[in-house]
Design a protein around this motif. Structure first.
Motif, PDB file in Angstrom:
ATOM      1  N   LEU A   1       0.834  -1.196   0.000  1.00 35.66           N
ATOM      2  CA  LEU A   1       0.000   0.000   0.000  1.00 35.66           C
ATOM      3  C   LEU A   1       0.872   1.250   0.000  1.00 35.66           C
ATOM      4  CD1 LEU A   1      -2.978   0.994   0.270  1.00 35.66           C
ATOM      5  CD2 LEU A   1      -2.573   1.120   2.724  1.00 35.66           C
ATOM      6  N   ALA A   2       0.704   2.066  -1.043  1.00 30.43           N
ATOM      7  CA  ALA A   2       1.510   3.279  -1.139  1.00 30.43           C
ATOM      8  C   ALA A   2       0.958   4.387  -0.267  1.00 30.43           C
ATOM      9  CB  ALA A   2       1.564   3.742  -2.597  1.00 30.43           C
ATOM     10  N   GLY A   3      -0.263   4.264   0.148  1.00 28.32           N
ATOM     11  CA  GLY A   3      -0.904   5.288   0.963  1.00 28.32           C
ATOM     12  C   GLY A   3      -2.401   5.084   0.934  1.00 28.32           C
ATOM     13  N   LEU A   4      -3.103   5.676   1.897  1.00 28.93           N
ATOM     14  CA  LEU A   4      -4.540   5.458   1.986  1.00 28.93           C
ATOM     15  C   LEU A   4      -5.251   5.922   0.726  1.00 28.93           C
ATOM     16  CD1 LEU A   4      -6.671   4.345   3.880  1.00 28.93           C
ATOM     17  CD2 LEU A   4      -6.937   6.621   4.860  1.00 28.93           C
ATOM     18  N   GLU A   5      -4.700   6.935   0.058  1.00 29.83           N
ATOM     19  CA  GLU A   5      -5.344   7.437  -1.148  1.00 29.83           C
ATOM     20  C   GLU A   5      -5.333   6.404  -2.283  1.00 29.83           C
ATOM     21  OE1 GLU A   5      -1.067   8.977  -1.080  1.00 29.83           O
ATOM     22  OE2 GLU A   5      -2.729   8.680   0.332  1.00 29.83           O
ATOM     23  N   HIS A   6      -4.450   5.405  -2.193  1.00 29.09           N
ATOM     24  CA  HIS A   6      -4.397   4.354  -3.213  1.00 29.09           C
ATOM     25  C   HIS A   6      -5.121   3.094  -2.767  1.00 29.09           C
ATOM     26  CE1 HIS A   6      -1.572   6.749  -5.479  1.00 29.09           C
ATOM     27  NE2 HIS A   6      -0.756   6.824  -4.443  1.00 29.09           N
ATOM     28  N   TRP A   7      -5.781   3.145  -1.626  1.00 31.81           N
ATOM     29  CA  TRP A   7      -6.386   1.943  -1.080  1.00 31.81           C
ATOM     30  C   TRP A   7      -7.473   1.376  -1.984  1.00 31.81           C
ATOM     31  CZ3 TRP A   7     -11.383   0.701   0.483  1.00 31.81           C
ATOM     32  CH2 TRP A   7     -11.505  -0.514   1.176  1.00 31.81           C
ATOM     33  N   VAL A   8      -8.237   2.222  -2.652  1.00 34.80           N
ATOM     34  CA  VAL A   8      -9.356   1.755  -3.465  1.00 34.80           C
ATOM     35  C   VAL A   8      -8.896   0.812  -4.553  1.00 34.80           C
ATOM     36  CG1 VAL A   8     -11.155   2.463  -5.084  1.00 34.80           C
ATOM     37  CG2 VAL A   8     -10.841   3.727  -2.955  1.00 34.80           C
ATOM     38  N   GLU A   9      -7.834   1.165  -5.257  1.00 36.77           N
ATOM     39  CA  GLU A   9      -7.364   0.295  -6.349  1.00 36.77           C
ATOM     40  C   GLU A   9      -6.793  -1.013  -5.803  1.00 36.77           C
ATOM     41  OE1 GLU A   9      -3.170   2.138  -7.624  1.00 36.77           O
ATOM     42  OE2 GLU A   9      -4.777   3.664  -7.424  1.00 36.77           O
ATOM     43  N   ASP A  10      -6.139  -0.959  -4.664  1.00 34.66           N
ATOM     44  CA  ASP A  10      -5.630  -2.196  -4.069  1.00 34.66           C
ATOM     45  C   ASP A  10      -6.777  -3.046  -3.533  1.00 34.66           C
ATOM     46  OD1 ASP A  10      -2.780  -1.975  -4.357  1.00 34.66           O
ATOM     47  OD2 ASP A  10      -2.842  -0.348  -2.905  1.00 34.66           O
ATOM     48  N   ALA A  11      -7.817  -2.398  -2.986  1.00 37.72           N
ATOM     49  CA  ALA A  11      -8.975  -3.132  -2.484  1.00 37.72           C
ATOM     50  C   ALA A  11      -9.686  -3.855  -3.615  1.00 37.72           C
ATOM     51  CB  ALA A  11      -9.939  -2.170  -1.791  1.00 37.72           C
ATOM     52  N   ARG A  12      -9.802  -3.213  -4.769  1.00 35.91           N
ATOM     53  CA  ARG A  12     -10.440  -3.861  -5.917  1.00 35.91           C
ATOM     54  C   ARG A  12      -9.691  -5.136  -6.304  1.00 35.91           C
ATOM     55  NH1 ARG A  12     -13.569  -1.734 -10.161  1.00 35.91           N
ATOM     56  NH2 ARG A  12     -13.068   0.386  -9.495  1.00 35.91           N
ATOM     57  N   ARG A  13      -8.375  -5.038  -6.320  1.00 31.38           N
ATOM     58  CA  ARG A  13      -7.570  -6.202  -6.692  1.00 31.38           C
ATOM     59  C   ARG A  13      -7.747  -7.336  -5.688  1.00 31.38           C
ATOM     60  NH1 ARG A  13      -2.927  -7.310  -4.547  1.00 31.38           N
ATOM     61  NH2 ARG A  13      -2.571  -5.168  -3.857  1.00 31.38           N
ATOM     62  N   LEU A  14      -7.707  -7.008  -4.388  1.00 36.68           N
ATOM     63  CA  LEU A  14      -7.845  -8.046  -3.375  1.00 36.68           C
ATOM     64  C   LEU A  14      -9.246  -8.654  -3.358  1.00 36.68           C
ATOM     65  CD1 LEU A  14      -5.854  -6.566  -0.369  1.00 36.68           C
ATOM     66  CD2 LEU A  14      -5.231  -8.492  -1.793  1.00 36.68           C
ATOM     67  N   CYS A  15     -10.264  -7.824  -3.543  1.00 37.96           N
ATOM     68  CA  CYS A  15     -11.634  -8.342  -3.575  1.00 37.96           C
ATOM     69  C   CYS A  15     -11.843  -9.276  -4.764  1.00 37.96           C
ATOM     70  CB  CYS A  15     -12.631  -7.195  -3.639  1.00 37.96           C
ATOM     71  SG  CYS A  15     -12.832  -6.294  -2.086  1.00 37.96           S
ATOM     72  N   ASN A  16     -11.339  -8.867  -5.934  1.00 41.79           N
ATOM     73  CA  ASN A  16     -11.481  -9.723  -7.107  1.00 41.79           C
ATOM     74  C   ASN A  16     -10.755 -11.045  -6.910  1.00 41.79           C
ATOM     75  OD1 ASN A  16     -13.038  -7.857  -8.462  1.00 41.79           O
ATOM     76  ND2 ASN A  16     -11.310  -6.927  -9.544  1.00 41.79           N
ATOM     77  N   GLY A  17      -9.590 -10.977  -6.275  1.00 48.90           N
ATOM     78  CA  GLY A  17      -8.839 -12.214  -6.021  1.00 48.90           C
ATOM     79  C   GLY A  17      -9.584 -13.131  -5.075  1.00 48.90           C
ATOM     80  N   ALA A  18     -10.199 -12.552  -4.043  1.00 52.28           N
ATOM     81  CA  ALA A  18     -10.954 -13.361  -3.084  1.00 52.28           C
ATOM     82  C   ALA A  18     -12.180 -13.985  -3.730  1.00 52.28           C
ATOM     83  CB  ALA A  18     -11.367 -12.493  -1.896  1.00 52.28           C
ATOM     84  N   LEU A  19     -12.861 -13.231  -4.581  1.00 50.89           N
ATOM     85  CA  LEU A  19     -14.044 -13.751  -5.256  1.00 50.89           C
ATOM     86  C   LEU A  19     -13.680 -14.861  -6.240  1.00 50.89           C
ATOM     87  CD1 LEU A  19     -15.850 -10.346  -5.867  1.00 50.89           C
ATOM     88  CD2 LEU A  19     -16.760 -12.219  -4.493  1.00 50.89           C
TER      89      LEU A  19
END
Length: 404
Positions: free
Chosen positions: A317-335
């Motif tokens: 995580l580069a910073g909280l402002e980049h969390w959305v794009e990282d969250a999308r990746r992790l959610c897609n991976g979990a699904l």
């Protein structure tokens, strides 16, 4: 028909004990159609108590009093009732016999000071206490305008007060002439001010039905109270007003009973035979997992849950402002890797101090499915517990709307 409740005891006014009697009695009175207009708590002072008794008698038709009936010198409710309405105290022989019998049953000799518990104002009735040594007092007060007020003084100990009320006070209160219907609507997504603005004149005081607004843990509850002389009419009035609320608040309404938001979401998931995963960091702090493990039916809707705190969460995580794009990746991976249908996720939080000195707690939540990915900025100032409750309910509410 109006009622008031007065709680007496310095232990209440100094904060060493909590007055739970008034809350309980209010619910009892409201269920009989009485409108409770005032709760008053007083310390053990003769003049103040007597003055309040006189004032209450002019405002209400029923006044329920708790506390101040013990054997010690600071228990002055009996004396204050007599003093307030110029009635001398008399000692009730039957009360003496009942108190003495209670001490005998306990294998004890009655102390002299307990005799004063048998005192009552002239013209009043003594109410037997089946659970303790303090008899109650039932006294009707006539007023110059021809009206009357009924006083019922009961012990402050809940285990004594409640049986006395149910068996010996309640029968005197069945003649309010009104029937009450009360229902509740739970909402999420608006603040109190916004909800009141959208409801318009529905929340104006003095109306029947009355709509009250309360806020607790980020949930806005609307209490609809209708009063009528018939149960059918009261229920119809309540139903009509609830229909207007539905029109004005729409999808913000998640329940029309005492259900919590996570219970509603679990029912929707179960109806579709679907599950979710919970991936939480410090913005919700494990609150979603806590709620969803309250019982087996809730837990059954969760495929798996993880609560990870600190720097190990999203190591790149580069910073909280980049969390959305990282969250999308992790959610897609979990699904992709699991059989669940939805993922609820929260970010770490970060405190920022504004130029004005206000601390803003920054955080995000995400709700993902195979067809959609939604995020919400849940940043706010104030208490950490409220921040987490609001964030967790925001995630659940987004999922509720997807499931409808």
């Amino acid at each position: 028909m109006y009622a008031e409740i007065i709680a007496i005891g310095s232990e209440l006014t100094c904060g060493s004990k909590l007055d739970t009697n008034s809350q309980w009695l209010s619910r009892e009175l409201e269920s009989l159609g009485w409108t409770v207009t005032r709760h008053t708590t007083l310390s053990d002072g003769m003049e103040a108590i007597a003055e309040e008794f006189r004032a209450a008698s002019k405002r209400a038709q029923v006044v329920l009093v708790t506390g101040g009936l013990g054997p010690t010198l600071d228990d002055i409710t009996r004396e204050a009732l007599g003093f307030a309405f110029d009635r001398p105290l008399i000692r009730d022989p039957e009360s003496i016999r009942q108190i003495e019998a209670l001490f005998v049953a306990r294998g004890r000799v009655m102390p002299e000071r307990n005799h004063r518990q048998a005192d009552r104002p002239e013209g009043s009735e003594s109410i037997p206490n089946s659970c303790g040594t303090a008899p109650g007092v039932l006294m009707k007060v006539g007023l110059p305008d021809g009206k009357a007020c009924l006083f019922a003084a009961m012990p402050g100990v809940p285990a004594e007060m409640r049986p006395m009320y149910e068996k010996q006070i309640r029968p005197h209160l069945m003649t309010s002439g009104m029937v009450l219907c009360r229902k509740v609507i739970r909402t999420f997504g608006y603040g109190e001010s916004d909800a009141e603005r959208m409801l318009g004149d529905l929340t104006a005081r003095g109306q029947n039905p009355e709509v009250g607004i309360t806020a607790s843990e980020a949930v806005i509850s609307l209490w609809v109270t209708a009063r009528s002389k018939s149960q059918e009419e009261a229920e119809q009035m309540c139903s009509n007003t609830m229909g207007l609320i539905r029109e004005r608040l729409g999808d913000a309404i998640y329940a029309e009973d005492d259900s919590e938001l996570h219970h509603v979401v679990a029912v929707l998931l179960d109806a579709k035979n679907q599950q979710m995963a919970l991936l939480e960091s410090s913005t919700t702090g494990g609150l979603l997992s806590l709620w969803m493990t309250e019982n087996e039916s809730l837990s059954a809707t969760v495929d798996h849950a993880a609560v990870i705190m600190g720097d190990q969460w999203l190591s790149d995580l580069a910073g909280l402002e980049h969390w959305v794009e990282d969250a999308r990746r992790l959610c897609n991976g979990a699904l992709d890797a699991n059989q669940m249908n939805y993922v609820l996720m929260s970010s770490p939080f970060k405190d920022e101090v504004t130029e004005s000195g206000v601390t803003i707690r920054r955080g995000w939540i995400a709700v993902a499915s195979r067809e959609s990915f939604e995020t919400a900025d849940v940043s706010m100032s104030g208490n950490l517990a409220i921040f987490r409750q609001r964030a967790a309910r925001t995630a659940l509410n987004r999922l509720r709307l997807l499931l409808k």
